[in-house]
Design an enzyme around this catalytic site. Structure first.
Site, PDB file in Angstrom:
ATOM      1  N   SER A 185      -2.913  -7.739   2.720  1.00 23.85           N
ATOM      2  CA  SER A 185      -3.205  -7.617   4.150  1.00 23.85           C
ATOM      3  C   SER A 185      -3.573  -8.973   4.731  1.00 23.85           C
ATOM      4  O   SER A 185      -3.171  -9.317   5.855  1.00 23.85           O
ATOM      5  CB  SER A 185      -4.359  -6.640   4.366  1.00 23.85           C
ATOM      6  OG  SER A 185      -4.000  -5.364   3.925  1.00 23.85           O
ATOM      7  N   HIS A 244       0.846  -1.210   0.000  1.00 22.28           N
ATOM      8  CA  HIS A 244       0.000   0.000   0.000  1.00 22.28           C
ATOM      9  C   HIS A 244       0.875   1.251   0.000  1.00 22.28           C
ATOM     10  O   HIS A 244       0.614   2.201  -0.732  1.00 22.28           O
ATOM     11  CB  HIS A 244      -0.894   0.031   1.246  1.00 22.28           C
ATOM     12  CG  HIS A 244      -1.925  -1.055   1.310  1.00 22.28           C
ATOM     13  ND1 HIS A 244      -2.125  -1.839   2.431  1.00 22.28           N
ATOM     14  CD2 HIS A 244      -2.838  -1.487   0.398  1.00 22.28           C
ATOM     15  CE1 HIS A 244      -3.110  -2.695   2.205  1.00 22.28           C
ATOM     16  NE2 HIS A 244      -3.561  -2.510   0.977  1.00 22.28           N
TER      17      HIS A 244
HETATM   18  P1  ADP Z   1     -10.003  -3.453  -0.561  1.00 23.81           P
HETATM   19  O1  ADP Z   1     -10.765  -4.161   0.529  1.00 23.81           O
HETATM   20  O2  ADP Z   1     -10.657  -2.198  -1.047  1.00 23.81           O
HETATM   21  O3  ADP Z   1      -9.538  -4.325  -1.691  1.00 23.81           O
HETATM   22  P2  ADP Z   1      -7.256  -3.390   0.351  1.00 23.81           P
HETATM   23  O4  ADP Z   1      -6.729  -2.657   1.539  1.00 23.81           O
HETATM   24  O5  ADP Z   1      -7.130  -4.863   0.345  1.00 23.81           O
HETATM   25  O6  ADP Z   1      -8.737  -2.886   0.203  1.00 23.81           O
HETATM   26  O7  ADP Z   1      -6.552  -2.836  -0.962  1.00 23.81           O
HETATM   27  C1  ADP Z   1      -6.646  -1.504  -1.358  1.00 23.81           C
HETATM   28  C2  ADP Z   1      -6.008  -1.347  -2.730  1.00 23.81           C
HETATM   29  O8  ADP Z   1      -4.609  -1.597  -2.628  1.00 23.81           O
HETATM   30  C3  ADP Z   1      -6.518  -2.310  -3.801  1.00 23.81           C
HETATM   31  O9  ADP Z   1      -6.523  -1.628  -5.044  1.00 23.81           O
HETATM   32  C4  ADP Z   1      -5.494  -3.409  -3.802  1.00 23.81           C
HETATM   33  O10 ADP Z   1      -5.426  -4.054  -5.064  1.00 23.81           O
HETATM   34  C5  ADP Z   1      -4.240  -2.613  -3.537  1.00 23.81           C
HETATM   35  N1  ADP Z   1      -3.180  -3.415  -2.938  1.00 23.81           N
HETATM   36  C6  ADP Z   1      -3.264  -4.264  -1.877  1.00 23.81           C
HETATM   37  N2  ADP Z   1      -2.057  -4.836  -1.615  1.00 23.81           N
HETATM   38  C7  ADP Z   1      -1.203  -4.327  -2.545  1.00 23.81           C
HETATM   39  C8  ADP Z   1       0.180  -4.550  -2.840  1.00 23.81           C
HETATM   40  N3  ADP Z   1       0.926  -5.419  -2.163  1.00 23.81           N
HETATM   41  N4  ADP Z   1       0.719  -3.863  -3.867  1.00 23.81           N
HETATM   42  C9  ADP Z   1      -0.042  -3.005  -4.580  1.00 23.81           C
HETATM   43  N5  ADP Z   1      -1.337  -2.770  -4.381  1.00 23.81           N
HETATM   44  C10 ADP Z   1      -1.920  -3.419  -3.376  1.00 23.81           C
END
Ligand code: ADP
Length: 162
Positions: A131, A20
């Site tokens: 996550s 993130h």
């Molecule tokens: P959501 O429940 O909205 O998917 P997340 O916190 O899981 O929320 O993810 C938020 C955003 O960050 C999403 O677009 C997800 O694809 C992206 N994301 C999550 N982990 C990573 C990572 N390791 N690298 C890049 N983007 C990520």
């Protein structure tokens, strides 16, 4: 052309990871202002409550000047209208993210034609990171120190009495 573009990076961030942070850092170099908007999704069971996720994210981005942290409940499309900003940042790790993200982007645009979703790819070392993977490793006693920002690691230790 609007020179005051604000980009919104929405997500549950339960917890924030270095993946993130990588996306936030990239977005902050493209857009004058980035708002990380943390969702309170009552359908999802979160390990960290909204306040904890907001606090961890605030501490993790405190060194990036043009990034703010906010939270919202309900539809992202409604939140965007409220703050009058229609650029959404999402991260794409692998093909497996694509279908869901594609659907979400087009659904948001159906709800409001002004909404544009911009996808950024993290450094390849974070493409495997999520996550839920962090929660799983932590639950099984594995070492995840280098995969999350320092404030997140500290919270985990407090929560799990480590
Ligand atoms: P959501 O429940 O909205 O998917 P997340 O916190 O899981 O929320 O993810 C938020 C955003 O960050 C999403 O677009 C997800 O694809 C992206 N994301 C999550 N982990 C990573 C990572 N390791 N690298 C890049 N983007 C990520």
């Amino acid at each position: 052309m609007n020179n005051n573009i604000v980009a919104v990076y929405p997500g549950s961030f339960d917890p924030p990871t270095k993946g993130h942070l990588d996306i936030i850092s990239r977005a902050s170099k493209i857009f004058p202002k980035v708002i990380v908007a943390i969702t309170e999704n009552y359908n999802k069971h979160h390990m960290f409550n909204l306040q904890e996720r907001v606090d961890m994210m605030k501490e993790s981005v405190s060194n990036i000047k043009n990034v703010e942290v906010d939270s919202f409940s309900g539809l992202l499309a409604d939140y965007l209208v409220k703050i009058e900003s229609f650029f959404v940042i999402r991260g794409l790790r692998a093909l497996s993210d694509f279908e869901y993200e594609f659907q979400m982007a087009l659904m948001n645009r159906t709800l409001n034609q002004k909404i544009e979703t911009i996808f950024l790819m993290p450094d390849q070392i974070y493409t495997f990171l999520s996550s839920s993977m962090i929660k799983e490793i932590a639950g099984l006693g594995g070492d995840f120190k280098n995969l999350v920002p320092e404030p997140v690691y500290k919270r985990f230790k407090i929560k799990n009495n480590l």
